[in-house]
Design an enzyme around this catalytic site. Structure first.
Site, PDB file in Angstrom:
ATOM      1  N   GLN A   1     -25.844  10.801  81.172  1.00 14.39           N
ATOM      2  CA  GLN A   1     -24.718  10.930  78.832  1.00 14.39           C
ATOM      3  C   GLN A   1     -23.686   9.564  79.295  1.00 14.39           C
ATOM      4  O   GLN A   1     -23.344   9.768  80.476  1.00 14.39           O
ATOM      5  CB  GLN A   1     -24.954  11.773  78.707  1.00 14.39           C
ATOM      6  CG  GLN A   1     -25.931  11.730  77.265  1.00 14.39           C
ATOM      7  CD  GLN A   1     -25.965  12.781  76.448  1.00 14.39           C
ATOM      8  OE1 GLN A   1     -24.913  14.162  76.847  1.00 14.39           O
ATOM      9  NE2 GLN A   1     -25.883  13.143  75.353  1.00 14.39           N
TER      10      GLN A   1
ATOM     11  N   GLU B   1     -22.251  17.212  62.299  1.00 14.51           N
ATOM     12  CA  GLU B   1     -23.223  16.304  63.412  1.00 14.51           C
ATOM     13  C   GLU B   1     -21.988  14.855  62.767  1.00 14.51           C
ATOM     14  O   GLU B   1     -22.011  14.439  63.133  1.00 14.51           O
ATOM     15  CB  GLU B   1     -24.620  16.084  63.456  1.00 14.51           C
ATOM     16  CG  GLU B   1     -25.293  15.571  64.894  1.00 14.51           C
ATOM     17  CD  GLU B   1     -26.873  15.997  65.090  1.00 14.51           C
ATOM     18  OE1 GLU B   1     -27.188  16.983  64.342  1.00 14.51           O
ATOM     19  OE2 GLU B   1     -26.846  15.549  65.880  1.00 14.51           O
TER      20      GLU B   1
ATOM     21  N   TYR C   1     -29.554   8.555  60.924  1.00 13.70           N
ATOM     22  CA  TYR C   1     -28.904   9.420  62.734  1.00 13.70           C
ATOM     23  C   TYR C   1     -27.877   7.567  63.120  1.00 13.70           C
ATOM     24  O   TYR C   1     -27.016   7.962  62.567  1.00 13.70           O
ATOM     25  CB  TYR C   1     -29.719   9.646  63.585  1.00 13.70           C
ATOM     26  CG  TYR C   1     -30.123  10.210  64.312  1.00 13.70           C
ATOM     27  CD1 TYR C   1     -29.037  11.556  64.063  1.00 13.70           C
ATOM     28  CD2 TYR C   1     -30.420  10.287  66.051  1.00 13.70           C
ATOM     29  CE1 TYR C   1     -28.981  12.680  65.123  1.00 13.70           C
ATOM     30  CE2 TYR C   1     -30.489  11.088  66.804  1.00 13.70           C
ATOM     31  CZ  TYR C   1     -29.080  12.165  66.342  1.00 13.70           C
ATOM     32  OH  TYR C   1     -29.031  13.723  66.910  1.00 13.70           O
TER      33      TYR C   1
ATOM     34  N   ASP D   1     -28.255   7.069  70.566  1.00 12.71           N
ATOM     35  CA  ASP D   1     -30.600   7.023  70.965  1.00 12.71           C
ATOM     36  C   ASP D   1     -30.482   6.276  69.557  1.00 12.71           C
ATOM     37  O   ASP D   1     -31.472   5.471  70.450  1.00 12.71           O
ATOM     38  CB  ASP D   1     -30.991   7.976  70.114  1.00 12.71           C
ATOM     39  CG  ASP D   1     -30.077   9.624  71.152  1.00 12.71           C
ATOM     40  OD1 ASP D   1     -29.116   9.841  71.550  1.00 12.71           O
ATOM     41  OD2 ASP D   1     -30.454  10.847  70.903  1.00 12.71           O
TER      42      ASP D   1
HETATM   43  C1  9WN Z   1     -31.190  13.892  72.592  1.00 10.52           C
HETATM   44  C2  9WN Z   1     -26.385  16.913  71.451  1.00 10.52           C
HETATM   45  C3  9WN Z   1     -27.057  15.727  71.504  1.00 10.52           C
HETATM   46  C4  9WN Z   1     -26.115  14.246  71.892  1.00 10.52           C
HETATM   47  C5  9WN Z   1     -26.044  12.803  71.630  1.00 10.52           C
HETATM   48  C6  9WN Z   1     -26.797  12.726  69.918  1.00 10.52           C
HETATM   49  C7  9WN Z   1     -28.023  13.669  69.885  1.00 10.52           C
HETATM   50  C8  9WN Z   1     -30.112  14.372  71.440  1.00 10.52           C
HETATM   51  C9  9WN Z   1     -31.388  14.588  70.232  1.00 10.52           C
HETATM   52  O1  9WN Z   1     -28.183  15.196  70.282  1.00 10.52           O
HETATM   53  O2  9WN Z   1     -29.779  13.536  70.942  1.00 10.52           O
HETATM   54  O3  9WN Z   1     -30.021  13.554  73.523  1.00 10.52           O
HETATM   55  O4  9WN Z   1     -32.466  15.600  70.898  1.00 10.52           O
HETATM   56  O5  9WN Z   1     -31.801  13.800  69.436  1.00 10.52           O
HETATM   57  O6  9WN Z   1     -27.553  11.369  70.156  1.00 10.52           O
HETATM   58  O7  9WN Z   1     -25.398  11.957  71.129  1.00 10.52           O
HETATM   59  O8  9WN Z   1     -24.887  14.343  72.602  1.00 10.52           O
HETATM   60  O9  9WN Z   1     -24.997  16.858  70.152  1.00 10.52           O
END
Ligand code: 9WN
Length: 401
Positions: free
Chosen positions: A93, A372, A328, A149
């Site tokens: 990441q 978030e 998202y 994502d």
């Molecule tokens: C997949 C934890 C993470 C962040 C990412 C965000 C989201 C995960 C998910 O949550 O990703 O890695 O399950 O959606 O996109 O930036 O680190 O907060």
């Protein structure tokens, strides 16, 4: 809030949605904690590094609790001889860790801690250059590596991915409504890419990668992290090549700058105006970036306020046909990327715009709570509540003088 999400070993990004330690979340959390509990900040960094692979990669998730209610969990990721004892995912990441260590060290110098973490971080950065950097741009092999994502930057590359041999389970929609999360098609592609990478032990030949995008956002974070690492190593009297590596990435970013669009353009991604293409001034490339970012943040059709005054910038430009204010990484406001923008603008001496953005972020959080992400039209909090990096970044902004 951070204490509430603290398991003792690591801080959960969100209490129910994300039951593991995520890589760049840990760095943001350390940046908040350094103001209130530097020992806990160091502990968070050590916990993340306990997941480092033998080849140097620091994974995107460390599953300190093996039995997690998260999909894909440890059983889906599988194991390889490179993995440490603690289960992890097989990808990485955005490498914000060295920057977090530098900020922490400037507030609370601790040579013993530096001595412990600089070498593993240097190994991780060297891994990036060995495995992922091509012509000065760092490539990602899964959209999750970008931290953004389902950003529309990846739509074309994702559409080319074949069907998933792994079942698509949507545990991510148990606590969060489906209109705020990636689609089923996105998830099928995520799992299909995972299956392809896993079949190759996560280290297949470049030509066999199911997904491959040169990500300007991650490149900028690495470029800045390398510069921070070079300074820390110099202070600690440790040899490193990080300064030269930062320069390689700075040049790569300069070639990725598109003056007509006013953003940095990925290699092999879709050209869509997103915060992913706006933030990379963090890597200080020689271009008109800061002027264009200031203009974009003022333009209601681009990244300026386009409804409620404090709900900006959206993660995708409002004028884009891919803009969706709630889904998202396709339009909501993210406090962590805003923080990167504020700090990048401050680094080039732009107090005015950075100060306005900072005020807006603090107002949004004060009125809506620690979410978030936020709907970029009306500011409604979305995704996981009591979100750690939102709290951490707020602590850091409140300590701004
Ligand atoms: C997949 C934890 C993470 C962040 C990412 C965000 C989201 C995960 C998910 O949550 O990703 O890695 O399950 O959606 O996109 O930036 O680190 O907060």
């Amino acid at each position: 809030m951070l204490r509430g999400n603290d398991t003792g070993t690591y801080i959960r990004p969100g209490p129910r949605q994300y039951p593991g330690q995520w890589n760049w979340d840990a760095a943001f959390n350390a940046i908040g904690l350094m103001h209130v509990d530097p020992a806990r900040a160091r502990h968070e960094i050590r916990s993340l590094l306990s997941g480092q692979w033998a080849d140097g990669m620091v994974p995107h998730i460390v599953f300190h609790d093996r039995d997690v209610a998260y999909y894909p969990g440890p059983a889906v990721w599988g194991s390889t001889p490179q993995m440490p004892e603690v289960p992890t995912s097989g990808i990485t990441q955005p490498p914000l860790l060295a920057t977090a260590v530098a900020l922490l060290h400037s507030l609370h110098p601790d040579p013993v801690f530096l001595d412990e973490v600089l070498e593993p971080i240097d190994r991780w950065h060297r891994w990036f250059h060995r495995e992922r950097v091509n012509s000065g741009v760092a490539h990602i092999v899964h959209p999750w590596e970008s931290g953004m994502d389902n950003s529309p930057r990846f739509d074309g590359a994702l559409a080319a991915v074949g069907p998933s041999p792994i079942p698509v389970e949507r545990r991510d929609r148990v606590h969060v409504s489906s209109d705020q999360r990636p689609t089923d098609a996105d998830y099928a592609a995520y799992l299909s890419i995972l299956a392809g990478l896993r079949a190759d032990g996560y280290r297949g030949a470049v030509a066999r990668r199911p997904f491959d995008v040169g990500d300007v956002f991650l490149t900028a974070i690495l470029c800045k992290a390398e510069a921070d690492l070079a300074r820390l190593c110099a202070a600690a009297g440790k040899p490193t090549d990080a300064g030269r590596r930062s320069e390689v990435l700075r040049k790569g970013l300069a070639t990725a700058w598109d003056d007509a669009c006013g953003i940095f353009i990925d290699v092999g991604g879709d050209v869509v105006p997103t915060t992913g293409g706006l933030v990379p001034g963090w890597g200080r490339p020689p271009c008109a970036w800061a002027d264009r970012l200031r203009a974009a943040l003022d333009d209601p059709a681009a990244f300026g306020p386009g409804g409620r005054a404090d709900a900006y910038p959206p993660s995708v430009a409002r004028s884009s046909d891919r803009f969706d204010p709630r889904r998202y990484w396709r339009g909501p406001v993210w406090i962590n990327t805003n923080w990167l923008m504020v700090r990048a603008l401050q680094a080039v001496g732009d107090g005015g715009v950075a100060a306005r953005l900072r005020e807006a972020m603090l107002r949004l959080v004060a009125e809506e709570g620690f979410w978030e992400y936020y709907d970029s039209t009306n500011g409604e909090g979305l995704g996981s509540g009591t979100f750690s990096w939102t709290a951490a970044v707020t602590i850091d902004l409140l300590h701004d003088s």
